[in-house]
Structures are given as structure tokens and as C-alpha cells.
Design a protein around this motif. Structure first.
Motif, short mmCIF file in Angstrom:
data_model
loop_
_atom_site.label_atom_id
_atom_site.label_comp_id
_atom_site.label_asym_id
_atom_site.label_seq_id
_atom_site.Cartn_x
_atom_site.Cartn_y
_atom_site.Cartn_z
N GLY A 123 -67.35 48.98 -20.99
CA GLY A 123 -67.61 48.41 -19.61
C GLY A 123 -66.34 48.06 -19.09
O GLY A 123 -65.04 48.31 -19.22
N LYS A 124 -66.19 47.06 -18.05
CA LYS A 124 -65.23 46.53 -17.42
C LYS A 124 -64.54 45.53 -18.32
O LYS A 124 -64.05 45.67 -19.07
CB LYS A 124 -65.59 45.97 -16.01
CG LYS A 124 -66.15 46.85 -15.13
CD LYS A 124 -66.68 46.11 -14.11
CE LYS A 124 -68.31 46.54 -13.98
NZ LYS A 124 -69.04 45.49 -12.97
N GLY A 125 -64.47 44.34 -17.94
CA GLY A 125 -64.22 43.04 -18.85
C GLY A 125 -65.29 42.64 -19.71
O GLY A 125 -66.42 43.31 -19.76
N THR A 126 -65.56 41.37 -20.21
CA THR A 126 -66.50 40.97 -20.92
C THR A 126 -66.78 39.52 -20.66
O THR A 126 -65.89 38.64 -20.43
CB THR A 126 -66.15 41.11 -22.52
OG1 THR A 126 -67.41 40.59 -23.29
CG2 THR A 126 -65.29 40.35 -23.09
N ASP A 135 -55.74 47.88 -22.65
CA ASP A 135 -57.00 47.20 -22.85
C ASP A 135 -57.88 48.27 -22.20
O ASP A 135 -57.87 48.50 -21.09
CB ASP A 135 -56.98 46.00 -21.98
CG ASP A 135 -58.38 45.32 -22.28
OD1 ASP A 135 -59.18 45.72 -22.17
OD2 ASP A 135 -58.25 44.06 -22.58
N LEU A 136 -59.08 48.82 -22.95
CA LEU A 136 -59.99 49.67 -22.60
C LEU A 136 -60.72 48.99 -21.57
O LEU A 136 -61.34 49.83 -20.54
CB LEU A 136 -60.80 50.23 -23.92
CG LEU A 136 -60.03 50.96 -24.80
CD1 LEU A 136 -60.65 51.01 -25.76
CD2 LEU A 136 -59.37 51.91 -24.10
N GLU A 137 -60.87 47.94 -21.51
CA GLU A 137 -62.13 47.19 -20.44
C GLU A 137 -61.32 46.73 -19.04
O GLU A 137 -62.01 47.18 -18.16
CB GLU A 137 -62.56 45.87 -21.10
CG GLU A 137 -63.61 45.97 -22.17
CD GLU A 137 -63.90 44.89 -22.87
OE1 GLU A 137 -63.12 43.95 -22.61
OE2 GLU A 137 -65.09 44.96 -23.82
N THR A 138 -59.94 46.37 -18.95
CA THR A 138 -59.36 46.08 -18.18
C THR A 138 -58.24 46.70 -17.64
O THR A 138 -57.67 46.70 -16.53
CB THR A 138 -58.66 44.41 -17.93
OG1 THR A 138 -57.74 44.64 -19.19
CG2 THR A 138 -59.76 43.61 -18.56
#
Length: 189
Positions: A53-56, A125-128
């Protein structure tokens, strides 16, 4: 995903209802609990399609899931828990307040714990998609201390609120991790 699929399969085979919620910054998918084989297939397809996803916002998302659960049962949280521990623990307590049994399976990569990088490194960072360049040996001790404190905090808070906590390593095959946990749980009850 494999661990969640295995747990769902076992529960449906025992004729227990199983549901699934996935989240990043909010709930991205939700299947309420059912106990049929066709429903299991739908759940497995949902797991197969999961993407980063994006962030968490684990705390907020888990609170939303707690509100959707209408009957008491077993809630299993599979996560790296890399979010504000105060918010995550508050959400876990929300499940307990609604009389659910809660198991947290805290899943971390070994390098997230050891920070055993030997050369200059750039982390993304894979999300951001945020990028950080560093010399790992300069920050390794502080990093390891912070991760140990982070894990210890979850262990302590879960124990205080009668929540089962299991720390899992991504190197451990999921079936081995699952069997170790189930046998430990069997001995405890």
C-alpha cells in the motif's frame, strides 16, 4: 499472505467462520466472516491480489475493523506493526473490549531486527518511497536498541491486556512458524 491463507483454510475445515480485512492508510478490503468453501476461495483470491500500500495507519484501520465485527470470536492480526504503538495497542484493546480473543503475529524481516548491513546503504520505504542514505555501522547499535524496545513494548502491552503475541521471522517457513505457535498454544491451554 500464505500464513493468512493457511489459517483461513484450517478454520473453514473446522467449520469456523473466517473473515479478512486488509489495510494500508485505511481498510482496503473487507470480507465478513463465513464458513463455506466457496467463500474461502473468494478470500484466497483476495489474498493473492494483495499489493503493497501507500503508508500505514494500523491503529485507525484496526479500530474500524473492530467496529465492523458483530460477534465475538478470534481476531488474528498479521502485521509488521510499524506504526505508532500507542494507536495500535489502543486498537488491539478495542478488540478485547468487545470480548474477542486476540492473537498478534508480529512479522519482521531479520534485517529489520539486526540491521546487519556491511556497506554504505540507501534505503527506500516501500510504502512512501522516501529514501535514506546512510552508513549502517554508525547507527546500528542505536537502531537495534530502538527495535528491541519497540518489540518489547508490544510484548509487554499485549501481555498486560491478555493478547497473545508471537514474533515471527520472515525467514522461518510459515508452516513451521504456525506449527510452533499452535503447539505452544496447545500446551498453554
Amino acid at each position: 499472505s500464505y500464513l493468512a491463507a493457511s489459517l483461513a483454510y484450517m478454520m473453514v475445515k473446522q467449520q469456523d467462520a473466517v473473515g479478512l480485512a486488509t489495510f494500508d492508510e485505511t481498510i482496503t478490503a473487507y470480507l465478513p466472516p463465513h464458513a463455506t468453501s466457496p467463500y474461502l476461495k473468494q478470500l484466497l483470491l483476495m489474498l493473492q491480489r494483495l499489493e503493497g500500500g501507500k503508508g500505514t495507519a494500523a491503529g485507525r484501520s484496526l479500530h474500524l475493523v473492530a467496529e465492523r465485527i458483530k460477534r465475538r470470536g478470534l481476531v488474528i492480526v498479521l502485521s509488521d506493526l510499524l506504526d505508532d504503538p500507542d494507536q495500535v495497542v489502543a486498537a488491539l484493546k478495542h478488540f478485547r473490549h468487545k470480548k474477542n480473543e486476540v492473537i498478534v503475529m508480529h512479522i519482521l524481516d531479520p534485517l529489520e531486527r539486526s540491521f546487519a548491513f556491511d556497506q554504505d546503504a540507501t534505503f527506500r520505504d516501500l510504502e512512501t518511497a522516501e529514501v535514506l542514505a546512510t552508513q549502517p555501522w554508525h547507527i546500528r547499535t542505536g537502531y537495534r536498541d530502538a527495535v528491541r524496545d519497540f518489540i518489547d513494548r508490544y510484548k509487554r502491552d499485549c501481555r498486560e491486556h491478555q493478547i497473545d503475541y508471537v514474533l515471527l521471522d520472515t525467514r522461518t517457513p510459515f508452516d513451521v512458524a504456525l506449527m510452533e505457535y499452535l503447539s505452544k498454544r496447545e500446551r498453554a491451554h
